[in-house]
Design an enzyme around this catalytic site. Structure first.
Site, PDB file in Angstrom:
ATOM      1  CB  THR A  17      -4.464   5.356   0.816  1.00 57.07           C
ATOM      2  OG1 THR A  17      -3.422   6.968   0.723  1.00 57.07           O
ATOM      3  CG2 THR A  17      -3.382   4.665   1.303  1.00 57.07           C
ATOM      4  CD  GLU A  28      -2.245   1.767   2.609  1.00 58.25           C
ATOM      5  OE1 GLU A  28      -3.431   0.472   2.559  1.00 58.25           O
ATOM      6  OE2 GLU A  28      -2.020   1.863   3.643  1.00 58.25           O
ATOM      7  NE  ARG A  58     -17.857   4.614   8.361  1.00 54.79           N
ATOM      8  CZ  ARG A  58     -18.149   5.079   9.953  1.00 54.79           C
ATOM      9  NH1 ARG A  58     -19.062   4.636   9.765  1.00 54.79           N
ATOM     10  NH2 ARG A  58     -17.263   5.751  10.330  1.00 54.79           N
ATOM     11  N   GLY A  59     -14.966   5.086   5.048  1.00 57.22           N
ATOM     12  CA  GLY A  59     -13.688   5.573   5.524  1.00 57.22           C
ATOM     13  C   GLY A  59     -13.884   6.960   6.593  1.00 57.22           C
ATOM     14  CG  ASP A  60     -11.058   7.424   8.978  1.00 58.63           C
ATOM     15  OD1 ASP A  60     -12.000   6.192   9.612  1.00 58.63           O
ATOM     16  OD2 ASP A  60      -9.260   6.960   9.389  1.00 58.63           O
ATOM     17  CD  GLN A 106       5.958   3.494  11.698  1.00 54.26           C
ATOM     18  OE1 GLN A 106       6.979   3.455  11.896  1.00 54.26           O
ATOM     19  NE2 GLN A 106       5.258   2.405  10.711  1.00 54.26           N
ATOM     20  CE  LYS A 145     -17.287  -4.124   4.797  1.00 56.47           C
ATOM     21  NZ  LYS A 145     -15.753  -2.940   5.200  1.00 56.47           N
ATOM     22  CE1 TYR A 160     -11.341  -1.340   9.846  1.00 56.94           C
ATOM     23  CE2 TYR A 160     -13.656  -2.308   8.858  1.00 56.94           C
ATOM     24  CZ  TYR A 160     -12.700  -1.604   9.151  1.00 56.94           C
ATOM     25  OH  TYR A 160     -12.335  -0.813   7.720  1.00 56.94           O
ATOM     26  CG  HIS A 188     -15.500  -0.532  11.977  1.00 57.38           C
ATOM     27  ND1 HIS A 188     -16.054   0.410  13.076  1.00 57.38           N
ATOM     28  CD2 HIS A 188     -14.815   0.069  10.689  1.00 57.38           C
ATOM     29  CE1 HIS A 188     -15.528   2.033  12.926  1.00 57.38           C
ATOM     30  NE2 HIS A 188     -15.608   1.494  10.926  1.00 57.38           N
TER      31      HIS A 188
END
Length: 284
Positions: free
Chosen positions: A46, A15, A105-107, A212, A165, A145, A149
């Site tokens: 992303t 990613e 969905r995203g934050d 991090q 999903k 997750y 989640h």
């Protein structure tokens, strides 16, 4: 989508995130050129919070797909987007030849009011997946997750939502990062018992600085095992030793996953070519 990973053999995907500024694109392309030499099975890109920087996501995914000739998986979030917004990004992706998306969905963006959030057109990622299946010929991945989640009532309910999903059209799943493999094994077992049969890619992020780790945990909600916490405590003031220990931890995670039959690994590279190269060489 399933062709992006090898079901019966070991596969590794990466990613990356797009640059924030136009002048940073040459450096981003240089990074991708280096990552290409590692022969990843695909590279995901992303998407900014609430759909910001979607054009940059398309540009990076296009470079991966059309110049480097590696399968690109473009992230697509819906929390701040209407169907019209999604249609516009879809058109850009199609124009670039991209047909693989990771539907999220995203934050919730910081600027989003409660009223806007409660009246959004896509309440869940599964809603956008259904919409994409109806309106496009995209191949769609979904997120999962291992530690559930943060909004889910329980891991059992989260697995139920995950099954929905998949039934909506997700062809593969990519997991949120985790630092305890036993957590992933329990999650995978529960998913399979719930008739989720699609491939699941285990998401691994190498922690190479103590800062991090703090940021990662706050964003992902991942728990930190004592072994990793001890590494941070031991090497916090020794940056190079911390980096080496973090890489070794990630490598050991992947090798243990591989030994337990987890064949699909997704590395959150954090745009660090050298770190990613060291991990890839160690696991292959």
């Amino acid at each position: 989508m399933k062709e992006l990973i090898k079901k019966e053999s070991f596969s590794v995907s990466l990613e990356v995130f797009p640059p924030k500024k136009e002048e940073e694109f040459p450096g981003a392309f240089e990074l991708l050129n280096k990552l290409t030499l590692l022969n990843p099975d695909f590279i995901s890109v992303t998407y900014g919070a609430g759909g910001s920087r979607s054009k940059k996501t398309v540009d990076i995914a296009s470079y991966i797909h059309n110049t480097l000739h590696i399968p690109a998986l473009a992230h697509l979030t819906c929390v701040g987007n209407t169907k019209t917004d999604i249609d516009a990004v879809v058109a850009d992706l199609k124009a670039a030849g991209i047909k693989n998306v990771l539907a999220l969905r995203g934050d919730r963006p910081s600027y989003m009011t409660d009223e806007q959030f409660d009246s959004r057109e896509f309440e869940h990622a599964s809603d956008m997946i259904s919409y994409l299946k109806e309106t496009t010929d995209f191949h769609i991945a979904g997120a999962c997750y291992p530690e559930k989640h943060f909004e889910a009532e329980s891991i059992e309910k989260d697995i139920e939502y995950l099954a929905h999903k998949v039934n909506s059209g997700a062809e593969i799943l990519i997991s949120q990062l985790f630092f305890d493999n036993d957590v992933f094994y329990r999650f995978e077992e529960s998913a399979r018992k719930s008739s989720i049969t699609v491939p699941i890619c285990a998401g691994i992020m190498p922690i190479t600085t103590s800062k991090q780790l703090g940021t990662t945990v706050s964003l992902s909600g991942s728990s930190v095992p004592k072994k990793l916490a001890d590494i941070i405590a031991t090497y916090d003031d020794k940056p190079e030793d911390m980096r080496k220990a973090g890489i070794e931890y990630a490598v050991n995670q992947i090798l243990d996953l591989k030994a337990h039959g987890v064949n699909n690994i997704h590395i959150y590279s954090m745009n660090k070519a050298k770190t990613t190269k060291e991990i890839m060489e160690a696991i292959r």
